[in-house]
Design an enzyme around this catalytic site. Structure first.
Site, PDB file in Angstrom:
ATOM      1  N   HIS A  89       0.853  -1.201   0.000  1.00 42.15           N
ATOM      2  CA  HIS A  89       0.000   0.000   0.000  1.00 42.15           C
ATOM      3  C   HIS A  89       0.881   1.240   0.000  1.00 42.15           C
ATOM      4  O   HIS A  89       1.974   1.255   0.567  1.00 42.15           O
ATOM      5  CB  HIS A  89      -0.988   0.004   1.176  1.00 42.15           C
ATOM      6  CG  HIS A  89      -0.372   0.052   2.545  1.00 42.15           C
ATOM      7  ND1 HIS A  89      -0.041   1.240   3.171  1.00 42.15           N
ATOM      8  CD2 HIS A  89      -0.041  -0.929   3.414  1.00 42.15           C
ATOM      9  CE1 HIS A  89       0.461   0.978   4.376  1.00 42.15           C
ATOM     10  NE2 HIS A  89       0.482  -0.322   4.545  1.00 42.15           N
ATOM     11  N   ASP A  91      -0.426   4.467   0.845  1.00 42.37           N
ATOM     12  CA  ASP A  91      -0.829   5.465   1.827  1.00 42.37           C
ATOM     13  C   ASP A  91      -0.091   5.245   3.137  1.00 42.37           C
ATOM     14  O   ASP A  91       0.462   4.156   3.386  1.00 42.37           O
ATOM     15  CB  ASP A  91      -2.342   5.425   2.059  1.00 42.37           C
ATOM     16  CG  ASP A  91      -2.788   4.139   2.730  1.00 42.37           C
ATOM     17  OD1 ASP A  91      -2.461   3.045   2.203  1.00 42.37           O
ATOM     18  OD2 ASP A  91      -3.452   4.197   3.783  1.00 42.37           O
ATOM     19  N   ASP A 122       6.606   1.317   6.339  1.00 39.91           N
ATOM     20  CA  ASP A 122       5.207   0.905   6.237  1.00 39.91           C
ATOM     21  C   ASP A 122       4.441   1.869   5.341  1.00 39.91           C
ATOM     22  O   ASP A 122       3.918   2.874   5.832  1.00 39.91           O
ATOM     23  CB  ASP A 122       4.600   0.852   7.642  1.00 39.91           C
ATOM     24  CG  ASP A 122       3.171   0.363   7.678  1.00 39.91           C
ATOM     25  OD1 ASP A 122       2.720  -0.229   6.690  1.00 39.91           O
ATOM     26  OD2 ASP A 122       2.508   0.575   8.710  1.00 39.91           O
ATOM     27  N   GLU A 153      -5.071   1.630   3.044  1.00 34.85           N
ATOM     28  CA  GLU A 153      -4.911   0.554   4.031  1.00 34.85           C
ATOM     29  C   GLU A 153      -4.861   1.097   5.447  1.00 34.85           C
ATOM     30  O   GLU A 153      -5.465   0.538   6.368  1.00 34.85           O
ATOM     31  CB  GLU A 153      -3.650  -0.255   3.715  1.00 34.85           C
ATOM     32  CG  GLU A 153      -3.546  -1.571   4.491  1.00 34.85           C
ATOM     33  CD  GLU A 153      -2.934  -1.413   5.880  1.00 34.85           C
ATOM     34  OE1 GLU A 153      -3.099  -2.335   6.710  1.00 34.85           O
ATOM     35  OE2 GLU A 153      -2.286  -0.378   6.141  1.00 34.85           O
ATOM     36  N   GLU A 154      -4.131   2.182   5.637  1.00 40.20           N
ATOM     37  CA  GLU A 154      -3.987   2.713   6.994  1.00 40.20           C
ATOM     38  C   GLU A 154      -5.295   3.289   7.532  1.00 40.20           C
ATOM     39  O   GLU A 154      -5.473   3.420   8.745  1.00 40.20           O
ATOM     40  CB  GLU A 154      -2.897   3.796   7.018  1.00 40.20           C
ATOM     41  CG  GLU A 154      -1.512   3.318   6.632  1.00 40.20           C
ATOM     42  CD  GLU A 154      -0.884   2.357   7.622  1.00 40.20           C
ATOM     43  OE1 GLU A 154      -1.584   1.909   8.569  1.00 40.20           O
ATOM     44  OE2 GLU A 154       0.302   2.027   7.460  1.00 40.20           O
ATOM     45  N   HIS A 419       4.000   3.419  12.437  1.00 39.87           N
ATOM     46  CA  HIS A 419       2.892   4.159  13.048  1.00 39.87           C
ATOM     47  C   HIS A 419       3.353   5.128  14.133  1.00 39.87           C
ATOM     48  O   HIS A 419       2.553   5.929  14.612  1.00 39.87           O
ATOM     49  CB  HIS A 419       1.813   3.232  13.644  1.00 39.87           C
ATOM     50  CG  HIS A 419       1.071   2.437  12.633  1.00 39.87           C
ATOM     51  ND1 HIS A 419      -0.215   1.980  12.846  1.00 39.87           N
ATOM     52  CD2 HIS A 419       1.406   1.999  11.388  1.00 39.87           C
ATOM     53  CE1 HIS A 419      -0.625   1.295  11.785  1.00 39.87           C
ATOM     54  NE2 HIS A 419       0.366   1.293  10.889  1.00 39.87           N
TER      55      HIS A 419
END
Length: 449
Positions: A89, A91, A122, A153-154, A419
């Protein structure tokens, strides 16, 4: 003529400088799909990924199903060869408080062999690992490939099921590689074989029609914050295990996590005890968790001397493999309604559900992956590990493509801080990931012979 392992090693080394430069360009695009952010940046990110895939000779489209843009690239398989679906992903998570970063979140910086920046690990490195493998083969790609690079996705992948169903035939494949997990340690690769599910919900408690004087009414009238605090406290028993009846949990993870290493990697303060019982890997992989992610209440700086009439919390429950999200939410809702103290009014509302999954990592495709990883890590065989986080759409892939072997891999390591502030990518491990994927594609091609 098929490329040898030595050929691919040399090709990956040749391509790495350009791959890193492209990764840094992607990191500079703050493509955040969350509400309240500039979604034109997600569009920029999708366009940049599409350009990368076109450069690999793929037919490319930017697709959406009411949400943020995904990028789909395709190159048909040679006659008799299998097709591999490569997922990542583009995003990213919001950066959070910039004061907690040692460098600008969206300006990649190398320090001590790691590349720092939001999305560096990520999952923009996952995107570039796929690109690196394709560039290594050039015109000699021995399998068909479809790249599916998601754009939200996030933010929960709300439109992903619709996208997958709309492009189902294009995405159909023999092997699916999901590059959105991590490795066991630096120097120790892994295949992820189980992931927890997710229930996010809100609980709001009410005790008064409006705020009232804390001196005149306190002592007889319960304030909503105290009610909420007592209700939250019922989510765990005295040992810290989740105390919600009806949730699935089990033991039996195949590897353990040394407590000293776990505490260091989590950044736990001295004197703070771990919660729960059993081995650490059971607690973070195969048992449920309950966490409070946020509370709506007056800030302390401006709080009046008044009893608060309403208070609201966001509760996040991670579900053990084998649990069902719908029945788990029903159990959580029933618990909160049962244990709210003093007759306070309670309202529970669902935000999102995500299914857990278990992957039976046996068979020729998994053998091909393990051989590729062992070669890329110079003899270190991958371990099978669980992940406490959730990738709910894996269950969708399992349902729609039951014959496909699903390989969950990734570029992260225990120090990547995905994150969080100061997210980073270990550049040496990234090179191994790129080589492993190229070797995997070669090994999968041989399964079709």
């Amino acid at each position: 003529m098929a490329l040898t392992e030595d050929d691919l090693r040399a090709a990956i080394q040749r391509e790495l400088p350009g791959v890193r430069a492209d990764l840094e360009r992607l990191v500079r695009i703050p493509g955040i799909a969350f509400d309240g952010f500039d979604h034109s940046q997600v569009e920029r990110s999708a366009e940049a990924v599409a350009e990368l895939l076109r450069g690999c000779g793929l037919e490319v489209q930017i697709a959406r199903a009411g949400g943020q843009p995904a990028v789909i690239g395709h190159k048909p398989a040679p006659a008799g060869a299998p097709t591999v679906l490569l997922y990542a992903h583009h995003d990213v998570q919001p950066a959070g408080d910039p004061a907690l970063w040692e460098s600008e979140p969206f300006e990649p910086v190398e320090r001590d062999g790691r590349l720092y920046g939001r999305g560096a690990a990520d999952d923009k490195a996952g995107v570039l690992a796929h690109v690196a493998a394709l560039r290594a083969f050039g015109d000699d790609l021995p399998v068909g490939v479809t790249l599916f690079i998601e754009g939200e996705e996030e933010f929960g992948s709300d439109s992903l099921d619709a996208l997958i169903n709309e492009h189902r035939e294009l995405l159909r494949s023999d092997v699916i590689v999901i590059a959105d997990s991590g490795n066991w340690d630096i120097g120790q690769p892994a295949l992820t074989t189980s992931l927890r599910g997710l229930v996010n919900c809100f609980v709001e408690v009410s005790t008064l029609g409006s705020a009232v004087h804390s001196g005149m009414f306190g002592g007889a009238v319960p304030d909503a914050l105290t009610v909420l605090s007592r209700l939250i406290a019922t989510l765990h028993d005295e040992e810290g295990d989740v105390a919600i009846d009806g949730l699935v949990g089990r033991e039996g993870a195949e590897v353990d996590y040394a407590e000293e290493r776990f505490r260091h990697e989590a950044g736990i303060l001295d004197g703070v005890k771990l919660i729960g019982t059993g081995r650490i890997t059971d607690r973070i992989w195969t048992k449920p968790t309950a966490s409070v992610l946020g509370i709506d209440a007056p800030a302390t700086g401006g709080a009046p001397n008044a009893l608060i009439p309403k208070a609201k919390a966001k509760i996040s429950v991670r579900l053990a493999p084998g649990d069902d999200p719908a029945s788990a939410y029903a159990a959580i809702k029933a618990h909160l309604e049962k244990y709210v103290p003093w007759g306070a009014k309670v309202e529970v509302t669902l935000e999102s559900l995500g299914a857990p999954c278990v992957i039976d990592a046996t068979g020729p495709a998994y053998d091909a992956a393990r051989a590729a990883f062992t070669s890329a890590w110079d003899g270190a065989a991958p371990v099978d590990m669980g992940v406490g986080g959730s990738i709910p759409f894996i269950a969708t892939f399992q349902e729609l493509f039951p014959q496909a072997a699903i390989l969950v891999t990734g570029v992260e390591d225990p120090y990547s801080a995905a994150h969080g502030p100061n997210e980073s990518l270990h550049l040496g491990e990234f090179a191994r990931v790129c080589l492993a994927e190229a070797l995997l594609l070669r090994n999968v091609a041989e399964l079709g012979d």
